[in-house]
Write a protein that holds these residues in place. Structure first.
Motif: not given
Ligand code: NAP
Length: 282
Positions: A1-15, A18-23
């Motif tokens: 999937m193409k996934i956009g994450i807003i707030g990806s530098t924060g506590l929840v967003g950064s984790h 990390r988990l979604l990047a593989a797939e």
């Protein structure tokens, strides 16, 4: 999937990143590049990315919401609502986070499910609740995950740092009369992926099992970090003099996860043990 994450530098967003990047193919603009309160920018970003899913992890803290209610409204209500609308126009689903602070916490001993009435007592909780409703109305393909007292690597909040401070011999103050569920960010991120895999839209509560106050968390952190509990000074919520009033008793459990066959997350003590092991690997 193409996934956009807003707030990806924060506590929840950064984790999640990390988990979604593989797939997945990820788009993770920094706050300065994409402000959720700027609808024109959000629209242009969605047009260029064409995401299948957008995840909103943007947040401002509870006391800042109290100080800046207009910004709270923009970050917690109008921004997510516009994002949900725009995502819908692109045929994309949206996943958004909310909070135990949507409840008033006045009934000591009550564990909140999605069936409970909300009645927030501060600006953060009130705007997060309105944001939930706005988002679920704006896009039928919406997941809203309420979570609570999140801890883990990536944010210097009380729960994330207390074991380190105590181990270093630092004195800390710990509130004894506010109870909730706590949530290890690794467990929250992993469960978020399980929720996405089910493709069952709706409102979730995702927290570690068990009920605790800050004092119990600090005492357990001290035990696990082999630190002296005499370093912990017990205080009450009123002593802490935080700007926004906090709801007193807001532990949660998830009726929807149970229906979908997702078991409760492990107890907060087991999660804290894992976090301290992760933070100090030897
Ligand atoms: N942490 C908790 O204990 C907790 C508890 C319950 C619910 N939640 C919910 O969980 C979600 C994630 O929280 P978190 O703890 O991960 O927050 P966080 O660590 O404070 O991170 C917030 C993120 O949002 C970004 N941001 C702030 N304002 C923005 C804006 N106007 N436009 C775009 N990005 C913006 C921040 O970027 P900059 O740092 O560059 O500004 C940062 O990347 C939120 O919905 C929050 O309400 C958190």
């Amino acid at each position: 999937m193409k996934i956009g994450i807003i707030g990806s530098t924060g506590l929840v967003g950064s984790h999640l990143k990390r988990l979604l990047a593989a797939e997945h193919e990820l788009y993770t603009p920094h706050h300065v590049a994409l402000d959720i309160t700027d609808t024109a920018d959000v629209r242009a970003w969605c047009r260029s990315v064409q995401p299948d899913l957008v995840i909103n992890c943007s947040a401002i803290d509870v006391d800042r919401c109290e100080r800046e209610p207009q910004l709270a409204e923009a970050v917690n209500v109008t921004g997510p609502q516009a994002l949900a609308h725009i995502a819908r126009e692109h045929g994309a689903s949206i996943l958004h986070f909310s909070t135990n602070y949507v409840f008033d916490g006045k009934q000591h001993g009550h564990i909140y499910t999605q069936a409970d009435a909300t009645d927030a007592i501060n600006v953060y909780g009130r705007t997060k609740r309105v944001g939930e409703e706005a988002l679920l109305t704006a896009n039928p393909q919406s997941y809203v995950i309420r979570t609570s007292w999140v801890f883990g690597t990536g944010k210097e909040n009380f729960l994330s740092t207390v074991h380190r401070k105590l181990r270093a011999g630092e004195r800390i103050r710990s509130i004894k009369d506010v109870w909730a569920s706590a949530t290890y960010v690794n467990d929250l991120a992993a469960r978020t992926l399980e929720v996405l895999a089910r493709r069952s839209y709706g409102l979730y509560h995702v927290v570690n099992a068990g009920v605790l106050n800050y004092l119990e968390f600090a005492e357990e952190a001290a035990r696990l970090a082999h630190a002296d509990t005499a370093l912990i000074e017990q205080v009450s919520e009123s002593d802490a003099q935080r700007l926004a009033e906090r709801p007193r008793f807001t532990p949660m459990s998830c009726s929807l996860s149970a229906e979908l066959g997702l078991p409760p997350l492990r107890d907060w003590r087991a999660a804290l043990t894992a976090y301290i092991a992760e933070a100090n690997p030897h």
